[in-house]
Structure formats: structure tokens, C-alpha cells
Design an enzyme around this catalytic site. Structure first.
Site, PDB file in Angstrom:
ATOM      1  N   GLU A  34      42.140   7.197   0.755  1.00 33.11           N
ATOM      2  CA  GLU A  34      41.522   7.704  -0.475  1.00 33.11           C
ATOM      3  C   GLU A  34      42.316   7.303  -1.711  1.00 33.11           C
ATOM      4  OE1 GLU A  34      38.651   8.965  -1.069  1.00 33.11           O
ATOM      5  OE2 GLU A  34      38.110   8.926   1.047  1.00 33.11           O
ATOM      6  N   TYR A 115      38.808  15.593  -6.384  1.00 35.31           N
ATOM      7  CA  TYR A 115      38.043  14.657  -5.566  1.00 35.31           C
ATOM      8  C   TYR A 115      38.784  14.350  -4.251  1.00 35.31           C
ATOM      9  CZ  TYR A 115      36.949  10.265  -3.524  1.00 35.31           C
ATOM     10  OH  TYR A 115      36.699   9.312  -2.585  1.00 35.31           O
ATOM     11  N   ASP A 133      32.633  11.483  -6.185  1.00 38.93           N
ATOM     12  CA  ASP A 133      33.302  10.318  -6.768  1.00 38.93           C
ATOM     13  C   ASP A 133      32.297   9.566  -7.652  1.00 38.93           C
ATOM     14  OD1 ASP A 133      31.607   9.056  -4.988  1.00 38.93           O
ATOM     15  OD2 ASP A 133      33.116   7.632  -4.268  1.00 38.93           O
TER      16      ASP A 133
END
Ligand code: SF4
Length: 348
Positions: A34, A115, A133
Site C-alpha cells: 500500500e 486510507y 483511494d
């Protein structure tokens, strides 16, 4: 509402890309992916991910590494604060002894925002948090016809509430992966594939002819120009570098001696800069050669125009004495910006 989730999950099962971080429930590996994928395309991020996790297969290996090594692994990926933060956060986790298991604790990690925390908790632990996102902003603003700017408080709130409402709480990881992949491959920024979209019958942007205009953004990114004059010094087989320690771009990366000016300067102006004279010992009479001029390097908020000068000095020169002397052949061991790396690949 479940129709939305079922539709995108069905689409996902058929179209998803085969990516390594989708085959694991290890929160460390998911976290690394991520962070790498923020501001980075999957195609570019994949190589970096594989290199990073083969060098640092778990959080403890990352925590015990030197920051220079972490930055070297990150070299070329940009946004180096991500590498510094992931390294510091790994130290935080190593101290606790295990990867945090709640959203709140994950959010406490350095460099982890809402996020990323939602992504880690949903993908690793199947917790019912909606991941929002850039892809999700785009899909939902189009599908729901939301024309509030997605970088305004109101726009963000609307999208995030819609994302929460639409989340399939029984399959949060699958749902989140599906909507993000749908945005990345189907409902793309340019040329979305509306003709073959399973959501076309209920897509408000499509019905109203707003696909090209949504999502709306109110602020355009401002960019500023910076002017760097680098000096590549040769002292026999050695050169000099230093670490950028200021809170600025490329913090903790290495570079050659550099003089920043507030505009592009000619060769004559460069030779008379007082900063240059301060670097040179009075015993030396160096002859500089401009080897690359006005190299344009575009970053997200800045455009750098760089000149590269080369100079030969005696091996025992006292010039540049505040810099770190290294063998030219060893420069590849140091993390440098892509700009410096490009110079080196053309020069050495
Ligand atoms: S119809 Fe077009 S705009 Fe609407 S969700 Fe599908 S791809 Fe996106």
C-alpha cells in the site's frame, strides 16, 4: 445497494490482475504494498515491492536495517518520505512486538493515514472498513453523479459516506479490492470503458453525459521551479558527496556538491558565485566544465532545472573538504535521486 457490490465483485473475479499482495493476509506485506502503491503505478511498484520484501521479508528485518539501505531500496520510486516513515514505523512495531491489530493502532503508525489503515485492516483482517483511494473517488463520483469537488470537505464526506454504505460488510476485503481495481482498469481517468461496463444502466454520469467532467477537483496542483547547479568532482579515483539533511525534497539521499540559485544562471555567473568560491581551496585553480545543461526533472510539485559541472582536482586537494570523499566506483552503494542517477548512467 448490494447490487453494486455484487456487480463489481463479479467483474473483479473475471478481470483482476494477478498481484502478489492480493495473495497474502500478512499485514506487513499488505502495508508495504500500500505504501509503495501510493503515487506509483502498479507496473512500476511491482518490481520495487518484490525487491523490498525479498530484502526485508518481515517487519523486524526492516526495523533493524540502516535507513541508508532502506532508501537505497527505494531509489527511483520518489516520495522518499514514504521510505523514511515505513522504516520508522517498523521500529515502532518491533518495539511493540507485533503488527497492530485495530484500526486505531494501525493509524498510530508513522506515515499511515485513514486510507492505508482501512486497506490494511480490511485486506489483512477482513474488518469492515471502506477503502477510499483515488480510484474509489472516481468510480463513486461518476456512478452517483456527485459533482462536489473531491478535494473539498463536503465532496470527501459524500464519497466516504457512500463508500461506507455500499461496502459489503460480509466481504470487505473482496469488495474493496474490487472497487479499486474497477477504477484502475474499467472506470479509468481517461477513456473509461463505458460501453462494456456492467454499471452502465445505473451510472448517473453516463446518463447525464458527465463522464468526462467527473470527478471535479477545485485546486490545481501548484508547481514551483528550482535551479540546481551540481558539481561532479574527480580527485583521481575519488569524488565527493553529501547527505541532504534539510526538511526538503530527497531528504537523507546523497548528492554531489550543489548550489541552488533562484533562477537559471549562465556559466559565467556560476563561476562567480561566492558559494562556489567557499568550496574551493586557495591552492587550487580548478577548471570547471559544463557537461549537462538545463536538465529538466519534473516532480509532483516542483520542476527542477539542473546544470552539471565537472571538475578535476589533485588527489590531495583541500577543496570540498566538508564533503564525504568516496571512491567513484562506490557511488552505486549510496541512495541518490533519479536525477543524479541519470547523470551517473550517462557519465560513468
Ligand atoms: S459507465 Fe462509465 S463512468 Fe459509469 S461506472 Fe461505468 S465506466 Fe465508469
Amino acid at each position: 445497494m448490494n447490487d453494486f457490490s455484487n456487480t463489481i465483485i463479479n467483474w473483479y473475479e473475471e478481470h483482476k490482475r494477478d498481484l502478489p499482495w492480493r495473495k497474502t493476509k500478512d499485514p506487513f506485506l499488505i502495508w508495504v504494498s500500500e505504501i509503495i502503491l501510493q503515487q506509483t503505478r502498479v507496473e512500476q511498484g511491482l518490481d520495487y515491492y518484490q525487491r523490498f520484501v525479498s530484502r526485508f521479508p518481515n517487519v523486524f528485518k526492516l526495523a533493524e536495517a540502516e535507513e541508508d539501505e532502506v532508501l537505497k531500496c527505494w531509489q527511483g520510486l520518489g516520495y522518499y518520505s514514504r521510505a523514511r516513515n515505513i522504516h520508522m514505523a517498523a521500529k515502532q512495531i518491533a518495539e511493540i512486538g507485533e503488527f497492530p491489530k485495530t484500526l486505531e493502532d494501525v493509524l498510530n503508525l508513522r506515515g499511515v493515514g485513514e486510507y492505508t489503515a482501512a486497506a490494511i485492516c480490511s485486506f489483512a483482517y477482513d474488518m469492515p472498513y471502506a477503502v477510499v483511494d483515488g480510484n474509489v473517488y472516481r468510480v463513486l463520483s461518476r456512478w452517483l453523479g456527485i459533482d462536489r469537488p473531491i478535494d473539498s470537505g463536503e465532496g470527501k464526506r459524500m464519497i466516504s459516506e457512500a463508500a461506507k454504505m455500499l461496502l459489503d460488510k460480509n466481504r470487505p476485503a473482496l469488495h474493496n479490492q474490487a472497487i479499486m481495481e474497477f477504477g484502475a482498469l474499467q472506470c479509468t481517468k481517461n477513456n473509461p470503458n463505458c460501453m462494456f461496463c456492467p454499471l452502465i444502466d445505473c451510472c448517473i454520469a453516463y446518463k447525464k453525459g458527465l463522464v468526462e467532467t467527473l470527478p471535479v477537483k477545485q485546486h490545481k496542483t501548484k508547481t514551483s521551479n528550482r535551479y540546481y547547479n551540481y558539481i561532479f568532482v574527480r580527485m583521481g579515483e575519488e569524488t565527493v558527496i553529501h547527505k541532504r539533511i534539510a526538511d526538503d525534497i530527497w531528504k537523507n539521499l546523497y548528492e554531489f556538491p550543489m548550489i541552488e540559485t533562484d533562477r537559471a544562471v549562465s556559466e559565467e555567473e556560476f563561476y562567480s558565485l561566492p558559494q562556489l568560491h567557499n568550496m574551493i581551496s586557495s591552492n587550487d585553480k580548478p577548471v570547471f566544465k559544463l557537461v549537462q545543461k538545463g536538465v529538466k526533472h519534473v516532480l509532483s510539485h516542483r520542476i527542477i532545472y539542473a546544470n552539471f559541472y565537472e571538475v578535476n582536482l589533485p588527489e590531495d586537494s583541500e577543496s570540498f573538504k566538508n564533503y564525504h570523499k568516496i571512491k567513484i566506483n562506490d557511488i552505486h552503494k549510496f541512495a541518490v535521486s533519479r536525477l543524479i542517477n541519470q547523470f551517473l548512467s550517462l557519465t560513468l
